[in-house]
Write an enzyme that holds these catalytic residues in place. Structure first.
Site, mmCIF file in Angstrom:
data_model
loop_
_atom_site.group_PDB
_atom_site.id
_atom_site.type_symbol
_atom_site.label_atom_id
_atom_site.label_comp_id
_atom_site.label_asym_id
_atom_site.label_seq_id
_atom_site.Cartn_x
_atom_site.Cartn_y
_atom_site.Cartn_z
ATOM 1 N N GLU A 101 4.495 3.407 1.360
ATOM 2 C CA GLU A 101 4.772 4.157 2.598
ATOM 3 C C GLU A 101 6.228 4.572 2.510
ATOM 4 O O GLU A 101 7.121 3.776 2.769
ATOM 5 C CB GLU A 101 4.544 3.271 3.839
ATOM 6 C CG GLU A 101 3.158 2.679 3.962
ATOM 7 C CD GLU A 101 2.100 3.701 4.369
ATOM 8 O OE1 GLU A 101 2.429 4.891 4.540
ATOM 9 O OE2 GLU A 101 0.932 3.293 4.481
ATOM 10 N N GLU A 104 -2.505 2.282 5.702
ATOM 11 C CA GLU A 104 -2.424 0.973 6.352
ATOM 12 C C GLU A 104 -3.075 1.058 7.721
ATOM 13 O O GLU A 104 -3.071 2.114 8.354
ATOM 14 C CB GLU A 104 -0.961 0.537 6.485
ATOM 15 C CG GLU A 104 -0.327 0.292 5.133
ATOM 16 C CD GLU A 104 1.007 -0.426 5.210
ATOM 17 O OE1 GLU A 104 1.857 -0.025 6.025
ATOM 18 O OE2 GLU A 104 1.194 -1.392 4.458
ATOM 19 N N CYS A 144 10.064 6.553 10.125
ATOM 20 C CA CYS A 144 9.726 7.523 9.081
ATOM 21 C C CYS A 144 8.795 8.611 9.616
ATOM 22 O O CYS A 144 8.558 9.600 8.927
ATOM 23 C CB CYS A 144 9.136 6.823 7.871
ATOM 24 S SG CYS A 144 7.844 5.682 8.309
#
Ligand code: ADP
Length: 483
Positions: free
Chosen positions: A253, A461, A287
């Protein structure tokens, strides 16, 4: 059920034991600059011990029925939830986010434990219609094995639970290396996991200042079958390379450069609320924060004015202040980056509409900022800002907006605001991103898949996909059944 207060363990956790070391490093409160605690500065030797422990624990943990693992995970969820307040206080102390957001993150982090406690029971295989009369085809799902997790500081609990709960539910064991800025939350949730009945060695936490040394052991060891990493693209790429020799499965990620598109036919209030939520949460340090706000010409001036009005209502203060909506940035490097990106944009012709300076609350507090007239030659459209600075760009047509939005090697989140359903659907399909928010600025939760495309990463995820990342599919061919 009984709840244990979180007493902030300050030892690292290996094989169920809290360990200390000859050297330690400080954890600093970014709001005050003061030391909160010291934690062990572990190296290659202790990391090896943690891999040994996780390997020893794997057999018994993976052999447990999923339902038994589920009971332990459910207890862990209950303990995290019962300890929301001390965990939130700890998070605000070491990470800086407003207490209200810290409480939200404890709930968000716990939600992954609850979800995977259930989802672990649904690791279904398949039966496949045969091609030969005497054979039967079956697949089963098995845990991949020992997992290493390297996590960032911006969500010090959720980035741990999202990985650990899915790994443990699948039957894997795990070694977590938390970010050096925020090890205390990792240790606190690990303590609650032990209290919940997670056996020694199943969940290990290695604290260190020397991430490359620990990372090397974790990536070189062939017993570690998977690496899950959340962090910068540069480090993610290095770890990807390091995992090649042992062909590990990877979840990455990485960084994003999220575009947030506002079309002339957007609902202005929704667009402002969405931009505020997406841009300024955690002081812009996520992010999936909108990095580029692309606004169509017909609504540009009205949107910019409304955004500035909303931004000027934000309250910059230490996270413990009940009025706080913007806490400090994590460290001096973060401030330097925000200042450099803003200065570059201004030098190339952009204008500061509000903010643009460090706030009087302290050296790590940055005034929420809106910069208008941003163009594609500026660094701010290529790099992750990771701070409370909104960069507004103007566009004319839908095609221009899509081209601008996709003009990046990254593809994590994207957002669009439009009341035209056809446009919303059309644009959502064309955006190169793993996640698209339509008329919504925050969408991450435990039941949906989180992850990116392009250089934003690999894998997902949360959701059913999140469990699959920790499972291997084994095909079993049953032959000669007519013998
Ligand atoms: P950020 O810029 O958000 O701090 P990083 O990618 O530097 O992102 O950090 C994310 C995580 O990666 C942290 O836990 C950090 O300690 C770890 N890390 C940084 N460099 C390395 C490395 N060379 N090997 C392994 N882990 C690393």
């Amino acid at each position: 059920m009984t709840t244990t207060p979180v007493t902030y363990p300050t030892g690292a956790l290996i094989d169920g034991q809290w360990i200390t070391s000859a050297t330690s490093f400080p954890v600093i409160n970014p709001a005050t600059g003061k030391e909160i605690a010291r934690v062990p500065n572990l190296g290659a030797k202790e990391t090896q011990d943690a891999v040994d422990a996780a390997s020893r624990a794997l057999g018994a943990w993976s052999a447990k029925p999923a339902k038994d693992r589920s009971i332990v995970l459910r207890r862990w969820f209950d303990l995290i939830t019962a300890n929301t307040e001390p965990l939130a206080q700890l998070m605000t102390a070491e990470q800086g986010k407003p207490l209200s957001e810290a409480r939200g993150e404890v709930a968000y982090g716990a939600s992954f434990v609850e979800w995977f406690a259930e989802e672990g029971k649904r690791a279904y295989g398949r039966t496949i219609p045969t091609t030969v009369a005497s054979r039967r085809y079956i697949t089963i799902k098995q845990p991949i094995g020992v997992v290493a997790a390297i996590t960032p500081w911006n969500f010090p609990i959720a980035m741990i639970t999202r990985k650990v709960a899915s790994a443990l539910a699948a039957g894997c064991t795990i070694i977590v290396k938390p970010a050096e800025d925020t090890p205390l939350c990792a240790l606190a949730v690990a303590k609650l996991a032990l209290d919940a009945g997670v056996p020694p060695g199943v969940f290990n936490v290695v604290t260190t200042m020397d991430a490359p040394a620990v990372g090397k052991v974790l990536t070189d060891d062939a017993r570690v079958r998977k690496l899950t990493f959340t962090g910068s693209t540069a480090v993610g790429k290095a770890l990807y390379r390091q995992c090649a020799d042992t062909v590990k499965k990877l979840t990455l990620e990485l960084g994003g450069n999220a575009p947030l598109l506002i079309f002339d036919d957007a609902n202005l209030d929704q667009a402002v609320a969405g931009a505020m939520a997406s841009k300024y949460r955690n002081a812009g340090q996520t992010c999936v924060c909108a990095n580029r706000i692309l606004v169509q010409s017909g609504i540009y001036d009205r949107f910019a004015a409304a955004l500035v009005a909303a931004v000027e209502k934000l309250h910059v203060a230490p996270g413990t202040d009940a009025r706080c909506t913007i806490g400090p940035l994590i460290n001096a490097d973060a401030i330097a980056k925000v200042e450099a990106l803003s200065a570059d944009a201004i030098a190339k012709g952009a204008k500061v509409m509000t903010g643009g300076t460090v706030n009087a609350a302290g050296p790590l507090f940055y005034q929420p900022t809106v910069i208008s007239g941003v163009t594609r030659d500026m660094d701010i459209v290529r790099e992750e800002i990771f701070g409370p600075v909104a960069a507004l760009m103007r566009f004319e047509t839908e095609a221009d907006a899509i081209a601008l939005a996709n003009d990046t090697p990254f593809g994590l989140a994207a957002y669009l605001f439009s009341q035209n359903l056809s446009r919303a659907w059309r644009v959502a399909e064309k955006l190169e991103a793993g996640m698209v928010g339509v008329n919504d600025g925050i969408f991450s939760n435990e039941v949906v898949p989180f992850g990116g495309v392009k250089q934003s990463g690999l894998g997902r995820e949360g959701a059913a996909e999140g469990l699959d990342e920790y499972l291997e599919t084994k095909f079993i061919c049953l032959g000669a059944i007519d013998a």
